[in-house]
Structure formats: C-alpha cells, structure tokens
Design an enzyme around this catalytic site. Structure first.
Site, PDB file in Angstrom:
ATOM      1  N   LYS A 145       0.843  -1.203   0.000  1.00  0.00           N
ATOM      2  CA  LYS A 145       0.000   0.000   0.000  1.00  0.00           C
ATOM      3  C   LYS A 145       0.878   1.251   0.000  1.00  0.00           C
ATOM      4  O   LYS A 145       2.087   1.172   0.276  1.00  0.00           O
ATOM      5  CB  LYS A 145      -0.907  -0.013   1.240  1.00  0.00           C
ATOM      6  CG  LYS A 145      -0.156   0.031   2.573  1.00  0.00           C
ATOM      7  CD  LYS A 145      -1.073  -0.318   3.745  1.00  0.00           C
ATOM      8  CE  LYS A 145      -0.319  -0.288   5.065  1.00  0.00           C
ATOM      9  NZ  LYS A 145      -1.117  -0.870   6.157  1.00  0.00           N
TER      10      LYS A 145
ATOM     11  N   ARG B 293     -10.192  -0.027  15.023  1.00  0.00           N
ATOM     12  CA  ARG B 293      -9.996   0.756  13.798  1.00  0.00           C
ATOM     13  C   ARG B 293     -10.977   0.252  12.734  1.00  0.00           C
ATOM     14  O   ARG B 293     -11.954   0.916  12.458  1.00  0.00           O
ATOM     15  CB  ARG B 293      -8.534   0.621  13.352  1.00  0.00           C
ATOM     16  CG  ARG B 293      -8.152   1.551  12.242  1.00  0.00           C
ATOM     17  CD  ARG B 293      -6.674   1.502  11.915  1.00  0.00           C
ATOM     18  NE  ARG B 293      -6.277   0.262  11.254  1.00  0.00           N
ATOM     19  CZ  ARG B 293      -5.059   0.056  10.750  1.00  0.00           C
ATOM     20  NH1 ARG B 293      -4.113   0.991  10.879  1.00  0.00           N
ATOM     21  NH2 ARG B 293      -4.757  -1.085  10.163  1.00  0.00           N
TER      22      ARG B 293
ATOM     23  N   TYR C 274      14.559  31.408   5.252  1.00  0.00           N
ATOM     24  CA  TYR C 274      13.381  32.131   5.731  1.00  0.00           C
ATOM     25  C   TYR C 274      13.498  32.470   7.210  1.00  0.00           C
ATOM     26  O   TYR C 274      13.975  31.669   8.015  1.00  0.00           O
ATOM     27  CB  TYR C 274      12.135  31.259   5.568  1.00  0.00           C
ATOM     28  CG  TYR C 274      11.616  31.182   4.151  1.00  0.00           C
ATOM     29  CD1 TYR C 274      11.389  32.329   3.405  1.00  0.00           C
ATOM     30  CD2 TYR C 274      11.326  29.951   3.586  1.00  0.00           C
ATOM     31  CE1 TYR C 274      10.883  32.242   2.107  1.00  0.00           C
ATOM     32  CE2 TYR C 274      10.820  29.853   2.300  1.00  0.00           C
ATOM     33  CZ  TYR C 274      10.599  31.013   1.562  1.00  0.00           C
ATOM     34  OH  TYR C 274      10.102  30.918   0.295  1.00  0.00           O
TER      35      TYR C 274
ATOM     36  N   MET D  77       9.983  24.871   1.231  1.00  0.00           N
ATOM     37  CA  MET D  77       9.088  23.919   0.564  1.00  0.00           C
ATOM     38  C   MET D  77       9.847  23.047  -0.441  1.00  0.00           C
ATOM     39  O   MET D  77       9.651  21.834  -0.499  1.00  0.00           O
ATOM     40  CB  MET D  77       7.957  24.671  -0.157  1.00  0.00           C
ATOM     41  CG  MET D  77       6.892  23.734  -0.686  1.00  0.00           C
ATOM     42  SD  MET D  77       5.571  24.581  -1.546  1.00  0.00           S
ATOM     43  CE  MET D  77       4.849  25.540  -0.214  1.00  0.00           C
TER      44      MET D  77
HETATM   45  C1  PLP Z   1      -0.286  -1.791   6.899  1.00  0.00           C
HETATM   46  C2  PLP Z   1      -0.796  -3.081   7.407  1.00  0.00           C
HETATM   47  C3  PLP Z   1       0.082  -4.182   7.586  1.00  0.00           C
HETATM   48  C4  PLP Z   1       1.580  -4.079   7.445  1.00  0.00           C
HETATM   49  O1  PLP Z   1       2.145  -3.617   8.656  1.00  0.00           O
HETATM   50  P1  PLP Z   1       3.740  -3.480   8.832  1.00  0.00           P
HETATM   51  O2  PLP Z   1       3.904  -3.081  10.239  1.00  0.00           O
HETATM   52  O3  PLP Z   1       4.163  -2.423   7.875  1.00  0.00           O
HETATM   53  O4  PLP Z   1       4.323  -4.805   8.507  1.00  0.00           O
HETATM   54  C5  PLP Z   1      -0.474  -5.395   7.944  1.00  0.00           C
HETATM   55  N1  PLP Z   1      -1.802  -5.528   8.144  1.00  0.00           N
HETATM   56  C6  PLP Z   1      -2.656  -4.502   8.012  1.00  0.00           C
HETATM   57  C7  PLP Z   1      -4.105  -4.710   8.275  1.00  0.00           C
HETATM   58  C8  PLP Z   1      -2.181  -3.241   7.652  1.00  0.00           C
HETATM   59  O5  PLP Z   1      -3.034  -2.214   7.541  1.00  0.00           O
END
Ligand code: PLP
Length: 366
Positions: free
Chosen positions: A37, A135, A263, A312
């Site tokens: 991701k 979550r 700056y 920036m």
């Molecule tokens: C991002 C994520 C992971 C990966 O976690 P890491 O600590 O980067 O290995 C695994 N499971 C879920 C549900 C995640 O959102």
C-alpha cells in the site's frame, strides 16, 4: 515526468533479501502476504510487487482499490487483498480480481448486493475482526449475524479471516497482545463451527512475525520489513537497506559574517560560511522539524548539516569544511541508520519518513 533532480533509488535485491528473511521466520506452509500500500511505503509498488511475484509471494495487500488496479494494469496476477475498500466503488473490485476486506455490516451488505448484480460465483472475500485496535473490523460477537447474512450466498466465499495487532513491536504490551491472539483463536473456532471449513487465518504484521510466532497462523502480512525496517535496531541489522535518497547541489553561496540563511533568518553566520542549496524540501517529505541541524546530508563523503529552516522545495546545508561544487551529488540518506536518525529527529517513526517522500522525487529501480 518530474523535473526535480532528486532521486529515490530502490534496491529490489534488498527487497528480495528482506522478503526471504521473513520467509525464513515462518514455517514452510505459512503463506507470505506482501503489503504494498501507499506506493510500496513510498517506494514503487509495481516494481516491488513484480519482483516479489517472481520470488513466490502468495498474496499482496493494498489499502484502496485504485492501488490494486494499478498492480493489475502492470501485469501482477497474484491475489490482492484490498484492506480498506470504499462504499462507493465496490463494483470495481471483481473486474480486476481484487478481493475486499469486508470489515463492517454496511460494506458487507453492499458487497453482497453487488455480487448478486454482477452474478459472481464464490467470489473470494475476507472478514476482518477487531480484537482491540478499534480501527476496522467486526467484533467477535457479530459472528452469528455475519453467518446468517452469508450462509446462503453462493456469490461469495470467505477466503480468509484476519485481525490486526495493536502493539506487536512493544514488549510492554505483551500481555495485551497475547490476549488479542487468544481472542482471534476463539473467533476462528467459532467461524469453523458455523461455516464448516477453515479459511486462511492471519494476524501478524512485520513486528508480529518476529515477536509472536504463535500468531503466524496460515499467513503473515509483511509491510515495513520488506523495506528494511523492523521496529527494532537489532532486527534492522538483519535486513538490507532498500531506499537511498540522492540529489545534487544547485548553488553554492559564500555567506558573510553577520548575514543570515533562509526564511525568517533561520540561521545566522557568526563567521563567514559556505552553504549549498539542495533541491528537496518539506513538500518532498523533508519535514520542517528537521531544519536547524537536526540532520545532515552527505557530500563527497562528509556530513553537511541542514542549517536554518527547511523550505518547501529546498534545504541549505553547511559545506564550509567540504570540498564541493555545484552539480555534485548529495546523499540525503543511504542507510537504515540515516532513515532512523531522520525519524528520531522528527519525533516520528520510519513508516512516516518513507511514506512522506513526495511524488516529485523520481523513483529509480536499481
Ligand atoms: C499496513 C498493514 C500491515 C503491514 O504492517 P507493517 O507493520 O508495515 O508490517 C499489515 N496488516 C494490516 C491490516 C495493515 O493495515
């Protein structure tokens, strides 16, 4: 195509080494899911996924559907779990063979509706259970209701059930983590009782793989570790650095005693000073909190501290003691220690440093 000369080099052989390291930590039958991701944690999701597919990865995970579609368009054929599918575009998933995490009743009902409309047959879906993170995910006590909603649906098949650890890197939270693992085991047992089969079960992220072998179940989900970090300096040492951030000197200034740099007169020259301006700034992920000598870059093998405030698009560094000229290479980081220092100095974690690296930085596969 970005016109910035700043480049993030991505070592795929290091990714491969790190993948094999985590694979060596699980039993031979345990599947490996690679989390790609957020552009592969700031790197290049397509390049990373393509290499890992050659090396026998079992699964990928992305956060959103469009990240999965980009992988499919690049020719990635392995199963892809979409961790956070969105209500408005669940219809996009099946045409790209993307497998949704059904984490709430609303998402579940909507995907059932779409699966009927699209005439899907035993389409693989994943159920997420909330065992403490609060979550995403169902509570364990929703199991009977989920079963009632799905039991007669031929359009879907639950391919996996999973949960996520709250503090897998933190030994102080060990008891809480063990409790989460117990709760997930009970959830899996109830699933098996109601459905009559065992889906894939998975729970651990990078630190969970290393710290909780009892929670590997049928698959592990490795993200950060692939990119060289394991939330533990001794484990980091067994991984290889994947990312190197490099730029060039745009301009050199001879700053006179009493003048200021940057700056808001962020730095005052108490003696005459030589500075180099580097084309990377807070828009590219060099946080403003890293100005005022919090970090150094490397030029011709020597450390040049960032002086004044991060702009920036630029930083200024002190090169008074360094033999260098305009156009010379600047290394912002090329080791795990450099990245860890950046994270520590910005009071954050390596995850944030990597994923903050902006789109203007060119990605170069090495
Ligand atoms: C991002 C994520 C992971 C990966 O976690 P890491 O600590 O980067 O290995 C695994 N499971 C879920 C549900 C995640 O959102």
């Amino acid at each position: 195509m970005s016109h910035s000369p700043t480049v993030l080099e991505i070592s795929l052989s290091a990714v491969e080494h790190n993948f094999n390291y985590f694979k060596s930590k699980v039993s031979p039958g345990t599947k490996m899911l690679a989390v790609v991701k957020a552009s592969g944690y700031g790197s290049d999701a397509i390049a990373v996924a393509t290499r890992l597919e050659e090396k026998g990865v079992d699964y990928f995970a992305v956060a959103y559907a469009d990240e999965g579609i980009a992988l499919r368009n690049a020719g990635v054929v392995s199963p892809i779990l979409v961790l956070h599918p969105q209500f408005g575009n669940l219809d996009l998933l099946s045409s790209h063979s993307l497998e949704p995490n059904l984490y709430s009743e609303k998402i579940l009902r909507e995907f059932v509706r779409i699966s009927k409309m699209q005439n899907l047959q035993s389409y693989p879906v994943h159920l997420k259970f909330n065992t403490g993170l609060n979550r995403l995910g169902f509570r364990g006590e929703s199991m009977k209701k989920i079963h009632a909603l799905l039991k007669d649906e031929k359009t879907l098949r639950v391919k996996s059930i999973f949960s996520h650890l709250v503090a897998s890197e933190d030994f102080q939270s060990r008891e809480f983590t063990l409790q989460q693992i117990q709760e997930f085991k009970a959830i899996a047992q109830e699933f098996e009782k109601l459905w009559g089969y065992t889906p894939l079960r998975h729970m651990t992220n990078t630190s969970g793989v290393l710290n909780y072998p009892e929670a590997h179940f049928d698959m592990v989900r490795v993200g950060l570790g692939l990119y060289g970090f394991a939330n533990d300096t001794s484990e980091d040492g067994k991984l290889r650095n994947v990312l190197s951030l490099k730029s060039v000197i745009s301009q050199i200034h001879e700053v006179r005693k009493g003048e200021t740099v940057g700056y808001n007169m962020g730095h005052t020259a108490h003696a005459s000073l030589r500075t180099a301006t580097i084309p990377i700034g807070h828009a590219d992920g060099i946080f403003r909190s890293l100005g005022q000598k919090k970090i150094s870059v490397k030029i011709n093998g020597k450390k040049a501290p960032v002086i004044g405030n991060v702009c920036m698009d630029m930083i200024m560094v002190d090169v008074t003691e360094i033999n260098c000229e305009e156009g010379n290479e600047v290394v912002i980081f090329d080791s795990q220690e450099d990245i860890t220092t950046m994270a520590d100095q910005a009071h954050t974690i390596s995850y944030e440093i990597l994923t903050a690296l902006g789109p203007r930085i060119r990605r170069k596969i090495i």
